[in-house]
Motif scaffolding. Structure first.
Motif, PDB file in Angstrom:
ATOM      1  N   GLY A   1      13.706   6.779  -8.225  1.00 48.09           N
ATOM      2  CA  GLY A   1      13.391   8.184  -8.036  1.00 48.09           C
ATOM      3  C   GLY A   1      13.525   8.999  -9.299  1.00 48.09           C
ATOM      4  N   ARG A   2      12.930  10.153  -9.279  1.00 46.30           N
ATOM      5  CA  ARG A   2      13.073  11.102 -10.383  1.00 46.30           C
ATOM      6  C   ARG A   2      13.338  12.483  -9.791  1.00 46.30           C
ATOM      7  N   GLY A   3      14.114  13.269 -10.516  1.00 45.19           N
ATOM      8  CA  GLY A   3      14.436  14.606 -10.053  1.00 45.19           C
ATOM      9  C   GLY A   3      15.669  14.675  -9.170  1.00 45.19           C
ATOM     10  N   HIS A   4      16.544  13.648  -9.254  1.00 45.93           N
ATOM     11  CA  HIS A   4      17.781  13.677  -8.471  1.00 45.93           C
ATOM     12  C   HIS A   4      18.700  14.807  -8.931  1.00 45.93           C
ATOM     13  N   LEU A   5      19.470  15.327  -8.005  1.00 48.74           N
ATOM     14  CA  LEU A   5      20.568  16.192  -8.391  1.00 48.74           C
ATOM     15  C   LEU A   5      21.529  15.393  -9.271  1.00 48.74           C
ATOM     16  N   ASP A   6      22.166  16.067 -10.201  1.00 53.91           N
ATOM     17  CA  ASP A   6      23.058  15.361 -11.112  1.00 53.91           C
ATOM     18  C   ASP A   6      24.188  14.646 -10.385  1.00 53.91           C
TER      19      ASP A   6
ATOM     20  N   GLU B   1       0.813  -1.217   0.000  1.00 53.44           N
ATOM     21  CA  GLU B   1       0.000   0.000   0.000  1.00 53.44           C
ATOM     22  C   GLU B   1       0.848   1.269   0.000  1.00 53.44           C
ATOM     23  N   ASP B   2       2.169   1.119   0.178  1.00 53.77           N
ATOM     24  CA  ASP B   2       3.050   2.275   0.099  1.00 53.77           C
ATOM     25  C   ASP B   2       3.393   2.628  -1.346  1.00 53.77           C
ATOM     26  N   LYS B   3       2.959   1.801  -2.267  1.00 55.37           N
ATOM     27  CA  LYS B   3       3.421   1.928  -3.648  1.00 55.37           C
ATOM     28  C   LYS B   3       3.145   3.300  -4.252  1.00 55.37           C
ATOM     29  N   GLY B   4       2.039   3.936  -3.890  1.00 60.50           N
ATOM     30  CA  GLY B   4       1.710   5.230  -4.472  1.00 60.50           C
ATOM     31  C   GLY B   4       2.213   6.411  -3.665  1.00 60.50           C
ATOM     32  N   ASN B   5       2.872   6.143  -2.557  1.00 57.23           N
ATOM     33  CA  ASN B   5       3.336   7.226  -1.691  1.00 57.23           C
ATOM     34  C   ASN B   5       4.648   7.839  -2.183  1.00 57.23           C
ATOM     35  N   ARG B   6       4.846   9.085  -1.834  1.00 61.16           N
ATOM     36  CA  ARG B   6       6.095   9.769  -2.136  1.00 61.16           C
ATOM     37  C   ARG B   6       7.066   9.559  -0.960  1.00 61.16           C
ATOM     38  N   PHE B   7       8.304   9.158  -1.270  1.00 57.42           N
ATOM     39  CA  PHE B   7       9.346   9.024  -0.270  1.00 57.42           C
ATOM     40  C   PHE B   7      10.484   9.995  -0.622  1.00 57.42           C
ATOM     41  N   TYR B   8      11.428  10.136   0.310  1.00 59.50           N
ATOM     42  CA  TYR B   8      12.492  11.119   0.142  1.00 59.50           C
ATOM     43  C   TYR B   8      13.858  10.446   0.048  1.00 59.50           C
ATOM     44  N   CYS B   9      14.697  11.026  -0.799  1.00 58.67           N
ATOM     45  CA  CYS B   9      16.043  10.509  -1.058  1.00 58.67           C
ATOM     46  C   CYS B   9      16.877  10.509   0.219  1.00 58.67           C
ATOM     47  N   PRO B  10      17.735   9.489   0.416  1.00 58.01           N
ATOM     48  CA  PRO B  10      18.638   9.488   1.578  1.00 58.01           C
ATOM     49  C   PRO B  10      19.563  10.703   1.634  1.00 58.01           C
ATOM     50  N   ASN B  11      19.832  11.309   0.495  1.00 58.00           N
ATOM     51  CA  ASN B  11      20.656  12.510   0.441  1.00 58.00           C
ATOM     52  C   ASN B  11      19.800  13.705   0.837  1.00 58.00           C
ATOM     53  N   SER B  12      20.092  14.306   1.991  1.00 58.04           N
ATOM     54  CA  SER B  12      19.269  15.396   2.516  1.00 58.04           C
ATOM     55  C   SER B  12      19.297  16.642   1.628  1.00 58.04           C
ATOM     56  N   LEU B  13      20.281  16.730   0.741  1.00 61.35           N
ATOM     57  CA  LEU B  13      20.375  17.880  -0.159  1.00 61.35           C
ATOM     58  C   LEU B  13      19.609  17.664  -1.456  1.00 61.35           C
ATOM     59  N   CYS B  14      19.094  16.462  -1.638  1.00 62.98           N
ATOM     60  CA  CYS B  14      18.416  16.105  -2.893  1.00 62.98           C
ATOM     61  C   CYS B  14      16.917  15.966  -2.650  1.00 62.98           C
ATOM     62  N   ASP B  15      16.118  16.649  -3.452  1.00 65.59           N
ATOM     63  CA  ASP B  15      14.663  16.630  -3.279  1.00 65.59           C
ATOM     64  C   ASP B  15      13.982  15.689  -4.275  1.00 65.59           C
ATOM     65  N   ALA B  16      14.689  14.637  -4.665  1.00 67.72           N
ATOM     66  CA  ALA B  16      14.118  13.685  -5.626  1.00 67.72           C
ATOM     67  C   ALA B  16      12.848  13.049  -5.074  1.00 67.72           C
ATOM     68  N   HIS B  17      11.932  12.764  -5.958  1.00 66.84           N
ATOM     69  CA  HIS B  17      10.685  12.070  -5.620  1.00 66.84           C
ATOM     70  C   HIS B  17      10.959  10.567  -5.701  1.00 66.84           C
ATOM     71  N   MET B  18      11.022   9.908  -4.546  1.00 67.36           N
ATOM     72  CA  MET B  18      11.304   8.476  -4.495  1.00 67.36           C
ATOM     73  C   MET B  18      10.007   7.690  -4.363  1.00 67.36           C
ATOM     74  N   TYR B  19       9.973   6.509  -4.967  1.00 68.29           N
ATOM     75  CA  TYR B  19       8.795   5.658  -4.870  1.00 68.29           C
ATOM     76  C   TYR B  19       9.233   4.201  -4.809  1.00 68.29           C
ATOM     77  N   ILE B  20       8.394   3.388  -4.188  1.00 63.10           N
ATOM     78  CA  ILE B  20       8.720   1.980  -4.012  1.00 63.10           C
ATOM     79  C   ILE B  20       8.388   1.195  -5.275  1.00 63.10           C
ATOM     80  N   VAL B  21       9.277   0.318  -5.652  1.00 64.18           N
ATOM     81  CA  VAL B  21       9.052  -0.575  -6.789  1.00 64.18           C
ATOM     82  C   VAL B  21       9.043  -2.000  -6.248  1.00 64.18           C
ATOM     83  N   ILE B  22       7.933  -2.668  -6.408  1.00 63.55           N
ATOM     84  CA  ILE B  22       7.817  -4.039  -5.908  1.00 63.55           C
ATOM     85  C   ILE B  22       7.853  -4.976  -7.101  1.00 63.55           C
ATOM     86  N   LYS B  23       8.885  -5.823  -7.103  1.00 62.32           N
ATOM     87  CA  LYS B  23       9.103  -6.723  -8.227  1.00 62.32           C
ATOM     88  C   LYS B  23       9.415  -8.115  -7.703  1.00 62.32           C
ATOM     89  N   GLU B  24       8.652  -9.059  -8.135  1.00 66.89           N
ATOM     90  CA  GLU B  24       8.862 -10.454  -7.735  1.00 66.89           C
ATOM     91  C   GLU B  24       8.840 -10.617  -6.216  1.00 66.89           C
TER      92      GLU B  24
END
Length: 247
Positions: free
Chosen positions: A55-60, A23-46
């Protein structure tokens, strides 16, 4: 791939991918890097055991950007990985440490995943996991000394470990004794690590390499032992495979 993220922007609530619920699959999570505001999401595979965060929107230059960290759990055999043996193999002169996965050249079947081999592969695995997580039964923070895992090293750093380090200032080498001095963890700068050499050519090559990349972070694999000085540890370096650099 990233094996953990945070539920909140303040990064107080940590979530391990293997413990994440569907049920967390649609939730937004935060990157371990406190300086990066990437939108992280859970991917459940197998199944949940193969879950990871994307994630998307990571700092380069964010380490958790897919361009920076190439660790893919499915590409490696976790159950055959022996941390101490893997680091010991890095010290062997002339031993090939190809990053490519290979299978038996006489086999026409699919490539069989191998255990982690190179220092970069092992480092990427450690950084992909939270330091309290485990990989084949070994706590990740006991494999890599970093700012995240520094709290686990209250009595020093001994035995086989990777260290995430920088050169020690104002001078990081001693020509007379063929030593290179590094400090770790990078932010806290609590410990000094002395790289010792018996091979003068190798010492010069690594000294010059560190100087040429002096503003970067160096990852070193060694069998560390305490010295006569507080918070100072040393290890012998016998092969280039024991070091890598993070830009």
């Amino acid at each position: 791939m990233v094996m953990y993220a945070y539920r909140d922007k303040a990064r107080k609530v940590k979530v391990l991918a293997r413990n994440a619920l569907k049920e967390d699959k649609g939730n937004r999570f935060y990157c371990p890097n406190s300086l990066c505001d990437a939108h992280m999401y859970i991917v459940i595979k197998e199944g949940v055991s193969a879950s990871y965060f994307a994630g998307r929107g990571h700092l380069d230059d964010c380490f958790y950007h897919s361009k920076s960290n190439s660790f893919r759990p499915a590409n490696f055999n976790e159950h055959e990985f022996d941390f101490n043996n893997a680091l010991m193999a890095l010290t062997q002169k002339g031993k090939s440490q190809s990053n490519k996965l290979t299978s038996d050249k006489h086999s026409s079947g699919p490539v069989v995943p191998k255990p982690l081999r190179t220092i970069r592969q092992i480092y990427d695995m450690c950084k992909s996991h939270d330091c309290s997580d485990t990989y084949n039964g070994v706590t990740v923070g006991q494999m890599l000394l970093s700012d995240d895992s520094a709290k686990m090293y209250t009595s020093g750093v001994e035995g086989w470990r990777l260290i995430e380090s920088q050169r020690k200032l104002p001078k990081f080498y001693v020509l007379e004794t063929m030593e290179i001095h590094l400090i770790a963890p990078v932010a806290k700068k609590k410990y000094t690590f002395i790289l010792k050499f018996t091979d003068a050519k190798l010492f010069r090559e690594i000294k010059d390499w560190i100087y040429a990349n002096r503003y970067h972070i160096f990852i070193v694999a060694g069998d560390w032992s305490s010295s006569n000085s507080a918070n100072v540890f040393s290890a012998y370096i016998s092969a280039k495979n024991q070091l890598t650099m993070i830009k």
